[in-house]
Design a protein around this motif. Structure first.
Motif, PDB file in Angstrom:
ATOM      1  N   ASP A 294       0.844  -1.200   0.000  1.00 35.97           N
ATOM      2  CA  ASP A 294       0.000   0.000   0.000  1.00 35.97           C
ATOM      3  C   ASP A 294       0.884   1.257   0.000  1.00 35.97           C
ATOM      4  O   ASP A 294       2.102   1.172  -0.190  1.00 35.97           O
ATOM      5  CB  ASP A 294      -0.974  -0.017   1.197  1.00 35.97           C
ATOM      6  CG  ASP A 294      -0.238  -0.141   2.538  1.00 35.97           C
ATOM      7  OD1 ASP A 294       0.980   0.115   2.583  1.00 35.97           O
ATOM      8  OD2 ASP A 294      -0.898  -0.489   3.535  1.00 35.97           O
ATOM      9  N   GLU A 295       0.268   2.394   0.265  1.00 38.39           N
ATOM     10  CA  GLU A 295       1.014   3.663   0.248  1.00 38.39           C
ATOM     11  C   GLU A 295       1.980   3.787   1.425  1.00 38.39           C
ATOM     12  O   GLU A 295       2.814   4.680   1.475  1.00 38.39           O
ATOM     13  CB  GLU A 295       0.052   4.855   0.185  1.00 38.39           C
ATOM     14  CG  GLU A 295      -0.908   5.007   1.356  1.00 38.39           C
ATOM     15  CD  GLU A 295      -2.209   4.198   1.208  1.00 38.39           C
ATOM     16  OE1 GLU A 295      -2.182   3.074   0.644  1.00 38.39           O
ATOM     17  OE2 GLU A 295      -3.246   4.685   1.709  1.00 38.39           O
ATOM     18  N   TYR A 296       1.856   2.881   2.403  1.00 40.45           N
ATOM     19  CA  TYR A 296       2.781   2.884   3.550  1.00 40.45           C
ATOM     20  C   TYR A 296       3.928   1.892   3.339  1.00 40.45           C
ATOM     21  O   TYR A 296       4.702   1.620   4.245  1.00 40.45           O
ATOM     22  CB  TYR A 296       2.016   2.528   4.829  1.00 40.45           C
ATOM     23  CG  TYR A 296       0.839   3.450   5.084  1.00 40.45           C
ATOM     24  CD1 TYR A 296       1.028   4.701   5.669  1.00 40.45           C
ATOM     25  CD2 TYR A 296      -0.453   3.080   4.721  1.00 40.45           C
ATOM     26  CE1 TYR A 296      -0.039   5.560   5.891  1.00 40.45           C
ATOM     27  CE2 TYR A 296      -1.534   3.935   4.943  1.00 40.45           C
ATOM     28  CZ  TYR A 296      -1.315   5.166   5.523  1.00 40.45           C
ATOM     29  OH  TYR A 296      -2.368   6.009   5.735  1.00 40.45           O
ATOM     30  N   PHE A 297       3.981   1.270   2.198  1.00 34.11           N
ATOM     31  CA  PHE A 297       5.007   0.286   1.790  1.00 34.11           C
ATOM     32  C   PHE A 297       4.830  -1.066   2.504  1.00 34.11           C
ATOM     33  O   PHE A 297       5.738  -1.901   2.497  1.00 34.11           O
ATOM     34  CB  PHE A 297       6.443   0.798   2.026  1.00 34.11           C
ATOM     35  CG  PHE A 297       6.731   2.199   1.522  1.00 34.11           C
ATOM     36  CD1 PHE A 297       6.028   2.734   0.445  1.00 34.11           C
ATOM     37  CD2 PHE A 297       7.725   2.985   2.094  1.00 34.11           C
ATOM     38  CE1 PHE A 297       6.301   4.030  -0.030  1.00 34.11           C
ATOM     39  CE2 PHE A 297       8.003   4.275   1.634  1.00 34.11           C
ATOM     40  CZ  PHE A 297       7.283   4.792   0.574  1.00 34.11           C
ATOM     41  N   THR A 298       3.698  -1.257   3.152  1.00 31.05           N
ATOM     42  CA  THR A 298       3.418  -2.545   3.811  1.00 31.05           C
ATOM     43  C   THR A 298       2.301  -3.272   3.048  1.00 31.05           C
ATOM     44  O   THR A 298       1.634  -2.657   2.204  1.00 31.05           O
ATOM     45  CB  THR A 298       2.968  -2.323   5.265  1.00 31.05           C
ATOM     46  OG1 THR A 298       1.874  -1.402   5.269  1.00 31.05           O
ATOM     47  CG2 THR A 298       4.099  -1.768   6.128  1.00 31.05           C
ATOM     48  N   ILE A 299       2.083  -4.538   3.378  1.00 26.80           N
ATOM     49  CA  ILE A 299       1.063  -5.330   2.676  1.00 26.80           C
ATOM     50  C   ILE A 299      -0.263  -4.555   2.617  1.00 26.80           C
ATOM     51  O   ILE A 299      -0.698  -3.973   3.620  1.00 26.80           O
ATOM     52  CB  ILE A 299       0.883  -6.714   3.361  1.00 26.80           C
ATOM     53  CG1 ILE A 299      -0.017  -7.627   2.518  1.00 26.80           C
ATOM     54  CG2 ILE A 299       0.354  -6.593   4.791  1.00 26.80           C
ATOM     55  CD1 ILE A 299       0.003  -9.087   2.980  1.00 26.80           C
ATOM     56  N   ASP A 300      -0.881  -4.548   1.441  1.00 26.13           N
ATOM     57  CA  ASP A 300      -2.155  -3.837   1.286  1.00 26.13           C
ATOM     58  C   ASP A 300      -3.279  -4.729   1.816  1.00 26.13           C
ATOM     59  O   ASP A 300      -3.728  -5.658   1.149  1.00 26.13           O
ATOM     60  CB  ASP A 300      -2.370  -3.500  -0.202  1.00 26.13           C
ATOM     61  CG  ASP A 300      -3.527  -2.537  -0.385  1.00 26.13           C
ATOM     62  OD1 ASP A 300      -4.400  -2.476   0.525  1.00 26.13           O
ATOM     63  OD2 ASP A 300      -3.556  -1.835  -1.406  1.00 26.13           O
ATOM     64  N   ALA A 301      -3.698  -4.416   3.039  1.00 24.61           N
ATOM     65  CA  ALA A 301      -4.676  -5.274   3.716  1.00 24.61           C
ATOM     66  C   ALA A 301      -5.997  -5.364   2.944  1.00 24.61           C
ATOM     67  O   ALA A 301      -6.713  -6.359   3.035  1.00 24.61           O
ATOM     68  CB  ALA A 301      -4.917  -4.761   5.133  1.00 24.61           C
TER      69      ALA A 301
END
Ligand SMILES: Cc1ncc(COP(=O)(O)O)c(C=O)c1O
Length: 368
Positions: A106-113
């Motif tokens: 996602d936009e936070y660079f973590t898995i797009d929940a």
């Protein structure tokens, strides 16, 4: 000026007396595996996390593998994880015999929940969210999915020591949290080390036994296991460093704030966005720019080392060439691999060093 990417030497020199004393004690006792230092570290780590148990292990990769094995994950199963991580997260899934199923970031660079649910099927046994760079994943949504489908969550906290979301620490949301204490991590040993934390005492005991050749006590092997013990010397070092991690984390956050303020007027750069109500612990300060490779060389020539985390997202990695997932599902991870640049950050970094990095970035973009 020459700036290190991180300064482990300076960190050591600041703690030299304490660390040397602690190591000397281990040598004096000639107790190199297990023993008091390891169990004390486990207890201290548990209380700093407010969890029931810490299982000390040889490294963070084993922690992931052991967690999955002790959850009974194996051939025919699928485990969902992020497209952008270090390979430990997905290679250990394959090592259990299960299949890694990647989800874009996602936009936070973590898995797009928001994209996890569409990947769930009857074979899905677990989700491994990676709190990448110190930024926590959307754990509220991930835990909602986990209880809806009765799927375990193993939090990969290798890069997120003491990160928080909604005042809850990374590693304390799911079935367990796995940690790496690789030297360059926010809490780093003097070699390889890792751990798993959990509130499930039976699960912790199973993991401990599996990591010790399947033997609850020596020579009584109730199953086949592996050898993944934390060295006593590493525990001795970690016990000293654990006392400083809270201050180091605050320093990292301060440094990241200076970077954020300075860099915010450079429009060619995309800055990290911190998830609301969270504590991002900035293991990595990751910016993005379409001129990444040119900027990297420019900074390198001026004594500023940078890194790329990571040059290949998992679905684009040669190791996953035969993987049957459609690459068009990973547009954000692809963009990330092409534009991400990690700037130097470490607790001892001075304001002058941050400003030197900033000035050189300004020069590169010809900003006065
Ligand atoms: C996200 C992530 N997971 C797992 C690991 C594995 O940790 P270790 O190197 O201790 O095996 C790392 C280490 O780099 C990591 O960054």
């Amino acid at each position: 000026m020459k700036i290190p990417f991180l300064d482990l030497k300076l960190q050591y020199l600041n703690l030299k007396d304490e660390i040397d004393k602690s190591i000397a004690e281990v040598i004096d006792q000639t107790s190199f595996i297990g023993g008091e230092q390891v169990s004390k570290f486990a207890n201290e780590f548990s209380s700093s996390y407010g969890v029931e148990k810490t299982v000390p292990l040889a490294n963070g990769t084993d922690a992931l593998y052991i967690a999955m094995k002790m959850l009974g994950i194996g051939p025919g199963d699928e485990v969902i994880t992020t497209a952008t991580s270090w390979i430990s997260t997905s290679e250990t899934i394959s090592q259990t015999g299960a299949k890694p199923v990647f989800v874009d970031i996602d936009e936070y660079f973590t898995i797009d929940a928001r994209k996890i649910e569409s990947q769930i099927n009857k074979n899905t046994k677990a989700i491994i969210p990676v709190h990448l760079y110190g930024q926590m994943c959307d754990m509220n949504e991930i835990m909602r999915i986990s209880s809806k489908y009765n799927i375990s969550v193993i939090e990969d906290c290798a890069q997120s020591h003491f990160s928080e979301l909604d005042n809850k620490l990374a590693g304390s949301w799911g079935k367990c949290g796995t940690f790496s204490f690789y030297p360059g991590k926010n809490l780093g040993a003097f070699g390889d080390a890792g751990a798993l934390i959990t509130n499930d005492i039976d699960f912790a005991e199973k993991c401990r036994i599996y990591a010790s050749h399947g033997a609850p006590v020596k020579h009584n092997h109730i199953m086949e296991g592996i050898n993944s013990r934390m060295d006593t010397m590493q525990a001795a070092v970690l016990r000293v460093k654990l006392k400083h991690i809270k201050n180091w984390t605050e320093s990292r956050i301060e440094i990241s704030n200076i970077y954020m303020n300075l860099l915010s007027d450079i429009h060619e750069i995309e800055l990290p966005i911190v998830r609301s109500n969270s504590k991002h612990t900035f293991h990595v300060f990751a910016i993005r720019t379409s001129m990444r490779d040119e900027l990297k060389s420019y900074l390198e020539e001026r004594g500023i080392p940078t890194q790329i985390h990571y040059p290949f997202a998992m679905p684009f990695m040669p190791a996953y060439k035969g993987h049957d997932q459609n690459k068009s599902l990973f547009n954000n991870a692809k963009l990330h691999q092409e534009t991400e640049l990690s700037l130097p950050i470490f607790p001892e970094m001075t304001k002058e060093q941050v400003e030197y990095v900033y000035m050189n970035i300004c020069d590169f973009f010809k900003i006065k």
